[in-house]
Write a protein that holds these residues in place. Structure first.
Motif, PDB file in Angstrom:
ATOM      1  N   ALA B 464       0.812  -1.220   0.000  1.00  0.00           N
ATOM      2  CA  ALA B 464       0.000   0.000   0.000  1.00  0.00           C
ATOM      3  C   ALA B 464       0.844   1.268   0.000  1.00  0.00           C
ATOM      4  CB  ALA B 464      -0.926   0.000   1.208  1.00  0.00           C
ATOM      5  N   ASP B 465       0.364   2.263  -0.765  1.00  0.00           N
ATOM      6  CA  ASP B 465       0.976   3.584  -0.724  1.00  0.00           C
ATOM      7  C   ASP B 465       0.328   4.425   0.364  1.00  0.00           C
ATOM      8  OD1 ASP B 465       2.583   3.158  -3.088  1.00  0.00           O
ATOM      9  OD2 ASP B 465       0.684   3.229  -4.182  1.00  0.00           O
ATOM     10  N   GLY B 481       3.449   6.590   3.868  1.00  0.00           N
ATOM     11  CA  GLY B 481       4.909   6.562   3.896  1.00  0.00           C
ATOM     12  C   GLY B 481       5.437   5.744   5.056  1.00  0.00           C
ATOM     13  N   GLY B 482       6.266   6.371   5.879  1.00  0.00           N
ATOM     14  CA  GLY B 482       6.920   5.676   6.984  1.00  0.00           C
ATOM     15  C   GLY B 482       5.967   5.222   8.075  1.00  0.00           C
ATOM     16  N   GLU B 485       3.366   0.639   8.863  1.00  0.00           N
ATOM     17  CA  GLU B 485       4.277  -0.221   9.601  1.00  0.00           C
ATOM     18  C   GLU B 485       3.422  -1.214  10.385  1.00  0.00           C
ATOM     19  OE1 GLU B 485       6.357  -0.931  13.348  1.00  0.00           O
ATOM     20  OE2 GLU B 485       5.212   0.930  13.182  1.00  0.00           O
ATOM     21  N   LEU B 486       3.885  -2.471  10.406  1.00  0.00           N
ATOM     22  CA  LEU B 486       3.049  -3.579  10.868  1.00  0.00           C
ATOM     23  C   LEU B 486       2.436  -3.377  12.251  1.00  0.00           C
ATOM     24  CD1 LEU B 486       2.495  -6.388   9.475  1.00  0.00           C
ATOM     25  CD2 LEU B 486       3.975  -7.326  11.230  1.00  0.00           C
ATOM     26  N   THR B 487       3.275  -3.082  13.240  1.00  0.00           N
ATOM     27  CA  THR B 487       2.747  -3.022  14.609  1.00  0.00           C
ATOM     28  C   THR B 487       1.749  -1.888  14.780  1.00  0.00           C
ATOM     29  OG1 THR B 487       4.800  -1.902  15.104  1.00  0.00           O
ATOM     30  CG2 THR B 487       4.576  -4.155  15.896  1.00  0.00           C
ATOM     31  N   ALA B 488       2.004  -0.764  14.117  1.00  0.00           N
ATOM     32  CA  ALA B 488       1.096   0.369  14.256  1.00  0.00           C
ATOM     33  C   ALA B 488      -0.273   0.028  13.663  1.00  0.00           C
ATOM     34  CB  ALA B 488       1.676   1.592  13.556  1.00  0.00           C
ATOM     35  N   ILE B 489      -0.260  -0.599  12.486  1.00  0.00           N
ATOM     36  CA  ILE B 489      -1.529  -0.954  11.842  1.00  0.00           C
ATOM     37  C   ILE B 489      -2.262  -1.998  12.672  1.00  0.00           C
ATOM     38  CG2 ILE B 489      -2.555  -2.002   9.796  1.00  0.00           C
ATOM     39  CD1 ILE B 489      -0.270  -0.772   8.175  1.00  0.00           C
TER      40      ILE B 489
END
Lengths: 321, 503
Positions: B464-465, B481-482, B485-489
């Motif tokens: 995903a962008d 962008g940055g 990230e896996l844990t945040a999502i």
């Protein structure tokens, strides 16, 4: 309390039956034509002809299948009864019932083993049985000359019953008790509402399907054989028009084509509604086609009320109100 | 000493050309919770079906309590002490709890609703801490978490020693999940063996004693959960390090337009969702099952009649609630249920390619086959499908190639539009996955707007962008962008920090 009553599977069939009864009684205006033992007898005779066929078809619909062959089995059994002859009614009866069970079980096995649609298979069964009846009778009307037997099944008992209607009532009652009290009834409902889930739970779905089609064949054959005795005649052409009323009775009785709903007693109430409409309108002196119009209107109303769109709108309306 | 309750030795199974399991062996002991991990299509569900007798293995031996058994059907499996809690529960909603507990049991007598069996059903529920459930209550009235407890009670009442749970927490609330974890630990203490299939690695580490990883139908590793890290587990599942799988993101291709959604609501599923998916980019709507993410995509495709809200495609209003209207506006949909909503399995691949746009291949209403075939050949080359396969039936293709056909439908359109994808790589093997990801980038470069929902977070992070996260029908956050990230999502979609996204 009210909600649980409304949710009871027999609530709607009973309401439709009572509603029809009230309307007919109202139209009668106390003339005593509708509220008579003659009407009741006539209603129960319709029950005697239609209830078992509707029960078999209704059970098939409950597991989300359809049994078109009932009309053929009904016809074939009636003709076998007359063919084997009035001399040995027991042998004839046994042959007719055996044919019904065999045809039903064979269709069930074909559906299960070859994973075919029941509509296609039983359409084949219907055509085969009707064709066989024509071949066996050589397209003639066969007499059933056993006055004693005819009298025995048609004689009025206790004012409103005949032996024929009593047999039908007894079988429906037996099925209703077995369905309500045993594992089998629950398995039918589970299988009809979600076959995958029922399989995972361990329900023997294949065996159940074969058993129901065999039972449906048995019921249709019994009805057909008894009708031949009652009419004292049988013809392949005259006995095959039983599917529309049977399906109508099952639907009025709360059975859905989507499976998983309905009860044997509901189907019985559906057949009684049909019989009541016919006998009552007849007693009122209405022309016969009115019967079909009235039935059609009721079925349409039930069908529309069952539709998801109406249910959604009703729910939305209830939520707002 | 520990006792092995169930073991598989060299089990293989193929469905036509697709190998679902190859030579898999594993053994689970009494008092052990075994995590079973792997991507979609790794063979987890086939393995489970083999154990429950729903699928017969082509080869290999299954031992229950040390004895080799050929499991005939679920009923037989239950009598051997195996029990499954599938993702889709196997309860009959119109039946009562006690009826459901004894439904289909091999030892269930014809009449069972009195006396001993009733008491055993009660005892099973009580053992799970469900004293509050009334045996005669229809299952229809229960929330999903309690239904699951009924399902587990069913297995206990039938003396199951080995419990298989397939993604049991996918549709549960946090409180329900905690309760389930407690129940499972209690069962472990009583010497049951539990096979726990889950995508949620956090749960696997919290709960499981050991972890088995499957990939492409083959056994990759088995070992104590404590020896694994999150990263090592993911690598074992993917079979490569994270980055290799995904093509590079489009560099700086900014294009005007895209899909603007304002106040999209699907009653009971999506509440007031607003987001913008730019053209030439891949936008992911991330959320668990039941979050409303996949339903939002369905609503855009016109498949949710009750959907309300304003949707602009390149500034032009889209009519909601009609699939033909969406398709006419070049908004195409790739379903997560390929078999039902995607392909015509009995038609040829070429028929399938042009099926969604027959008018474009017709002259005065008559199909122009020469042109259709030429187009089919071109599309086949573009999606990486063997041209020779075009005349054969779609059902003969592997999952990956079937999915390529669906993407081919978009490529066949003359003008770029919007491509909605639910679970774009479900049932697609690892090799074909990379092809599909490349195709998605390809479509972006051609000016398509891509909106994707997926239950695989790795896919979100890799492709995903722009990510919008959802929790129970509501938008949680927008990440770019940055921030992708896996844990945040994962935190967004499971335990969102309390904030009102609508505010």
């Amino acid at each position: 309390m009210f909600k649980s009553l409304r949710a009871h599977p027999l609530a709607r069939p009973l309401a439709i039956f009572l509603g029809c009864f009230a309307l007919l009684a109202l139209a009668d205006r106390g003339a005593g034509n509708v509220l008579s033992s003659a009407t009741a007898f006539s209603m129960l005779e319709t029950f005697a002809t239609g209830a078992l066929v509707a029960l078999g078809l209704g059970l098939a619909m409950m597991i989300r299948e359809f049994d078109l062959s009932v009309a053929g089995v009904f016809s074939l059994a009636g003709c076998l009864m007359a063919l084997i002859g009035p001399e040995d009614p027991r042998l004839a009866f046994a042959a007719a019932l055996a044919a019904g069970v065999l045809v039903g079980a064979a269709q069930g096995l074909i559906i299960v083993r070859l994973r075919l649609s029941s509509v296609g298979v039983t359409l084949g069964g219907l055509l085969t049985c009707v064709g066989l009846a024509y071949v066996l009778t050589e397209n003639r009307s066969l007499p059933y000359d056993n006055l004693e037997a005819t009298m025995a099944v048609t004689r009025r008992l206790w004012g409103v019953f005949s032996l024929r209607s009593l047999v039908s009532v007894a079988i429906v009652a037996l099925v209703a008790i077995v369905f309500g009290a045993t594992r089998w009834g629950r398995e039918v409902i589970a299988m009809g509402s979600d076959r995958r889930a029922a399989t995972t739970a361990g329900v023997p779905v294949a065996g159940l399907l074969v058993a129901i089609f065999a039972f449906s064949g048995f019921c249709a054959a019994l009805s057909g054989a008894m009708l031949t005795m009652a009419l004292a005649t049988a013809a392949a052409s005259g006995l095959s028009d039983v599917i529309p009323p049977a399906a109508a009775a099952a639907i009025l009785g709360g059975v859905s084509l989507a499976g998983g709903t309905g009860r044997p007693l509901g189907i019985a109430l559906g057949v009684l509604t049909l019989g009541l409409l016919r006998a009552g309108l007849n007693a009122l002196g209405a022309p016969p086609f009115i019967n079909d119009v009235a039935l059609g209107a009721i079925l349409l109303a039930v069908g529309v009320l069952d539709g998801p769109e109406i249910a959604r709108r009703l729910a939305a309306f209830g939520g707002r109100g | 000493m520990t006792q092995t309750l169930v073991s598989l030795e060299g089990v293989s199974k193929a469905f036509g050309p697709i190998v679902a399991l190859r030579d898999v062996s594993l053994a689970v002991d009494a008092g052990e919770i075994r995590g079973l991990c792997g991507e979609n299509g790794a063979g987890k569900s086939t393995l489970m079906k083999v154990l429950m007798g729903l699928v017969r293995p082509d080869s290999g031996v299954i031992r229950i309590g040390g004895e080799a058994r050929a499991i005939r059907n679920p009923r037989h499996a239950q009598s051997l002490g195996l029990g499954l809690v599938a993702q889709e529960l196997s309860l009959a909603p119109r039946l009562s709890i006690v009826d459901n507990i004894w439904l289909g049991g091999e030892a269930t007598p014809l009449i069972y609703r009195m006396g001993k069996l009733r008491a055993r059903a009660r005892a099973a529920l009580d053992a799970l801490g469900a004293q509050d459930l009334d045996l005669d209550q229809p299952v229809l009235d229960l929330p999903i978490g309690q239904r699951q407890i009924v399902e587990i009670a069913r297995l206990l009442a039938r003396d199951a020693r080995v419990l298989i749970l397939d993604e049991p927490t996918a549709t549960l609330s946090d409180v329900e999940i905690e309760r389930l974890m407690g129940i499972l630990q209690g069962l472990r203490a009583h010497g049951h063996a539990i096979i726990y299939i889950s995508h949620r690695l956090g749960e696997v580490f919290d709960l499981c004693d050991s972890v088995t990883v499957l990939r492409n139908g083959a056994h990759v590793s088995t070992g104590p959960a404590a020896d694994q890290t999150r990263e090592s587990l993911i690598e074992a599942m993917l079979g490569r390090s994270f980055g290799d799988m995904y093509p590079p993101r489009g560099q700086g291709v900014t294009q005007e337009g895209g899909v603007a959604i304002k106040g999209l609501t699907v009653p009971g599923a999506v509440q007031n969702l607003s987001l913008f998916a730019p053209k030439g980019r891949i936008t992911a709507i991330a959320g668990q099952i039941g979050s409303g993410a996949s339903l939002a995509n369905r609503a855009l495709a016109g498949l949710e009649p009750a959907a309300r809200g304003a949707v602009l495609v390149d500034g032009k209003a889209l009519t909601l609630g009609s699939a033909p209207a969406s398709a006419a506006d070049n908004v195409l949909f790739v379903s997560d249920d390929r078999a039902v909503e995607g392909l015509f399995p009995d038609l040829s691949c070429l028929d399938n390619l042009i099926a969604a746009d027959l008018r474009a291949h017709a002259v005065a209403g008559v199909l122009y086959w020469a042109r259709a075939r030429a187009l089919g050949a071109r599309i086949a080359r573009q999606v990486g499908l063997n041209e020779a396969r075009l005349p054969s039936r779609a059902s003969t293709l592997s999952g990956g190639n079937q999915q390529k056909l669906l993407f081919g439908r978009a490529l066949a359109r003359a003008t770029p539009g919007v491509l909605l994808m639910n679970e774009p790589t479900r049932g697609v093997d690892v090799g074909a996955r990379a092809d599909i990801y490349r195709l998605m980038r390809d479509l972006c470069a051609r000016g398509w707007t891509l909106i994707m929902t997926t239950s695989e977070l790795e896919e979100v992070v890799g492709m995903a962008d722009l990510v919008y996260t959802m929790y129970r029908g509501r938008l949680v956050a927008r990440r770019e962008g940055g921030e992708i990230e896996l844990t945040a999502i994962l935190a967004d979609i499971t335990h969102p920090v309390a904030k009102d996204a609508a505010a």
